[in-house]
Design an enzyme around this catalytic site. Structure first.
Site, PDB file in Angstrom:
ATOM      1  N   GLN B  15       0.853  -1.179   0.000  1.00  0.00           N
ATOM      2  CA  GLN B  15       0.000   0.000   0.000  1.00  0.00           C
ATOM      3  C   GLN B  15       0.883   1.220   0.000  1.00  0.00           C
ATOM      4  O   GLN B  15       1.703   1.394   0.895  1.00  0.00           O
ATOM      5  CB  GLN B  15      -0.906  -0.004   1.236  1.00  0.00           C
ATOM      6  CG  GLN B  15      -1.551   1.336   1.472  1.00  0.00           C
ATOM      7  CD  GLN B  15      -3.022   1.255   1.806  1.00  0.00           C
ATOM      8  OE1 GLN B  15      -3.597   0.178   1.881  1.00  0.00           O
ATOM      9  NE2 GLN B  15      -3.631   2.405   2.010  1.00  0.00           N
ATOM     10  N   ALA B  17       1.108   5.642  -0.952  1.00  0.00           N
ATOM     11  CA  ALA B  17       0.271   6.818  -0.738  1.00  0.00           C
ATOM     12  C   ALA B  17      -0.736   6.961  -1.871  1.00  0.00           C
ATOM     13  O   ALA B  17      -1.839   7.477  -1.694  1.00  0.00           O
ATOM     14  CB  ALA B  17       1.146   8.062  -0.667  1.00  0.00           C
ATOM     15  N   ARG B  20      -3.052   0.946  -3.965  1.00  0.00           N
ATOM     16  CA  ARG B  20      -2.802  -0.367  -3.352  1.00  0.00           C
ATOM     17  C   ARG B  20      -2.526  -1.339  -4.488  1.00  0.00           C
ATOM     18  O   ARG B  20      -3.173  -1.278  -5.541  1.00  0.00           O
ATOM     19  CB  ARG B  20      -4.053  -0.832  -2.587  1.00  0.00           C
ATOM     20  CG  ARG B  20      -4.216  -0.189  -1.227  1.00  0.00           C
ATOM     21  CD  ARG B  20      -5.337  -0.845  -0.468  1.00  0.00           C
ATOM     22  NE  ARG B  20      -6.647  -0.358  -0.885  1.00  0.00           N
ATOM     23  CZ  ARG B  20      -7.353   0.580  -0.256  1.00  0.00           C
ATOM     24  NH1 ARG B  20      -6.849   1.156   0.827  1.00  0.00           N
ATOM     25  NH2 ARG B  20      -8.523   0.951  -0.696  1.00  0.00           N
ATOM     26  N   LYS B  34      -3.648  -2.725  -9.722  1.00  0.00           N
ATOM     27  CA  LYS B  34      -3.250  -1.485  -9.072  1.00  0.00           C
ATOM     28  C   LYS B  34      -4.515  -0.660  -8.864  1.00  0.00           C
ATOM     29  O   LYS B  34      -5.163  -0.253  -9.831  1.00  0.00           O
ATOM     30  CB  LYS B  34      -2.263  -0.745  -9.971  1.00  0.00           C
ATOM     31  CG  LYS B  34      -1.737   0.514  -9.357  1.00  0.00           C
ATOM     32  CD  LYS B  34      -0.512   0.984 -10.122  1.00  0.00           C
ATOM     33  CE  LYS B  34      -0.046   2.309  -9.576  1.00  0.00           C
ATOM     34  NZ  LYS B  34       1.143   2.765 -10.262  1.00  0.00           N
ATOM     35  N   ASP B 137       9.140   8.403 -12.134  1.00  0.00           N
ATOM     36  CA  ASP B 137       9.510   7.813 -10.838  1.00  0.00           C
ATOM     37  C   ASP B 137      10.599   6.771 -11.071  1.00  0.00           C
ATOM     38  O   ASP B 137      10.458   5.603 -10.698  1.00  0.00           O
ATOM     39  CB  ASP B 137       8.269   7.181 -10.189  1.00  0.00           C
ATOM     40  CG  ASP B 137       8.513   6.772  -8.739  1.00  0.00           C
ATOM     41  OD1 ASP B 137       7.684   6.027  -8.195  1.00  0.00           O
ATOM     42  OD2 ASP B 137       9.541   7.189  -8.164  1.00  0.00           O
TER      43      ASP B 137
END
Lengths: 175, 230
Positions: B15, B17, B20, B34, B137
């Site tokens: 999990q 921010a 999940r 997701k 990311d």
């Protein structure tokens, strides 16, 4: 011969696929389908790589039906539409639905788990030889599939043709 | 709701921010789901718009990468009402992070292998940026090494496109690399030469690299705890 599978999202439903070759009454079947007399989706199997492809289309169609967001009018036309990589409905029917001159057909029926009679009902209406659904790859036209789904040669490094096809089916609404 | 029932029986992996991540079976295939859950701290209208946008961008970036020959998980299904993405589970794989960490621990015999890995990462990022996909990311935990069934070199697979978007700007690509640099050097101590190898490989492989590297140098000067004097 035919393949009946469960879909996790809707455990009470089943998706049955039946594959036929040497079909002689494609025109009649198509006419019946257009008139809504057939309780099933009639798909051109040369555009199919695997039964999984059909399952993905059927699962998405059922989901959209449940939430009232189908793009076409019936569940079965929605399954055919979901196979297409584009959002043009008539093009989807033309390419993935059967044509009068076709000599093979994949029939897909969505039913409850206790209703196998739908399967035998359809089978009796097709004038052709039933073959195992798993053999659909023997009828696939890979070159045509790659062209229609616009699969790039470099993409085949990361996965199979089936992966490329399913990915486009799943993401076409936002591309 | 069918999807929430399915998730109720699935295995929760992580999990974060934002979302999940679950593991389950979908249409007979091992699948990762997701789920971008509603954020109650946001205004509901904004939350819906933002969540929808992130889901769409993630899915678009994945397809765009795959078309260019960059390995990313196959998308099986997207539920836009619950903002769930059903993706291929990449089996027989480990993160690049774990790989580098264990290679460092087992001594310098792995040096050539790590060099080769850095070279490949540079190449794949160059390809991605040439497609104008910004990952958003980049960390070594978001890169997987999947063992190849034929026994050849393993596959590099990029995952977690949750913050990705499409952009041709060298600035955005430079920032993408900066994010990786920061994550890389902080996760794997004393790997400056390895990261340099990665950047060199990127420079050689990308057609638009010079502008991007120039921006990267500028961004480095900006960063945190940096003097902003002219």
């Amino acid at each position: 011969m035919h393949l009946t599978q469960e879909i996790e999202l809707f455990p009470d439903h089943r998706v049955s696929q039946m594959l036929f070759r040497d079909v002689r009454n494609a025109a009649e079947l198509k006419q019946n389908a257009v008139e809504g007399k057939i309780n099933g989706a009639l798909i051109n199997p040369t555009m199919l790589v695997s039964p999984f492809q059909v399952l993905v289309a059927a699962s998405k169609a059922l989901h959209l039906q449940k939430i009232g967001k189908m793009k076409t009018r019936t569940l079965y036309s929605e399954i055919i539409f979901n196979l297409s990589p584009t959002n043009n409905i008539s093009e989807a029917f033309r390419r993935f639905g059967i044509s009068d001159a076709d000599d093979s057909v994949m029939v897909v029926v969505v039913h409850n788990k206790d209703e196998p009679q739908f399967v035998t009902e359809i089978t009796s209406r097709v004038d052709g030889r039933q073959i195992p659904v798993e053999d659909v790859s023997s009828l696939s036209d890979s070159a045509k599939i790659k062209k229609l789904y616009k699969v790039t040669p470099q993409e085949e490094k990361c996965g199979s043709l089936l992966d490329a096809v399913v990915c486009r089916m799943a993401t076409k609404d936002v591309m | 709701m069918a999807v929430s029932e399915l998730l109720g029986k699935a295995e929760l992996l992580k999990q974060g921010a934002e979302a999940r991540v679950y593991r389950t079976q979908f249409l007979g295939k091992p699948t990762i789901v997701k789920e971008r859950f509603p954020k109650r701290y946001r205004h509901p209208v904004l939350d819906e718009k933002l969540t929808q946008r992130r889901t769409v961008q993630e899915v678009r970036s994945i397809l765009r990468c795959r078309r260019a020959g960059i390995c990313a998980p196959v998308v099986y299904f997207v539920d836009y009402t619950s903002h769930c993405i059903f993706l291929e589970e990449i089996l027989s794989s480990s993160t690049v992070r774990d790989h580098i960490t264990s290679a460092q621990q087992s001594g310098s015999c792995e040096e050539a292998e790590l060099q080769r890995l850095a070279e490949r990462i540079g190449q794949i990022l160059a390809q991605m940026h040439d497609e104008d996909v910004i990952h958003g990311d980049l960390t070594t935990s978001n890169m997987l090494l999947r063992s190849s069934p034929e026994g050849g070199e393993s596959n590099l697979v990029l995952i977690d496109f949750g913050l990705s978007y499409i952009s041709a700007l060298p600035e955005d690509k430079g920032v993408d690399l900066y994010v990786l640099e920061k994550a890389f050097l902080s996760t794997h101590p004393n790997t400056e030469p390895l990261f340099e190898k990665l950047l060199n490989s990127y420079t050689v492989s990308s057609k638009k690299s010079s502008a991007v590297i120039k921006k990267l140098d500028e961004v480095r000067l900006r960063g945190r705890k940096r003097s902003m004097v002219g």
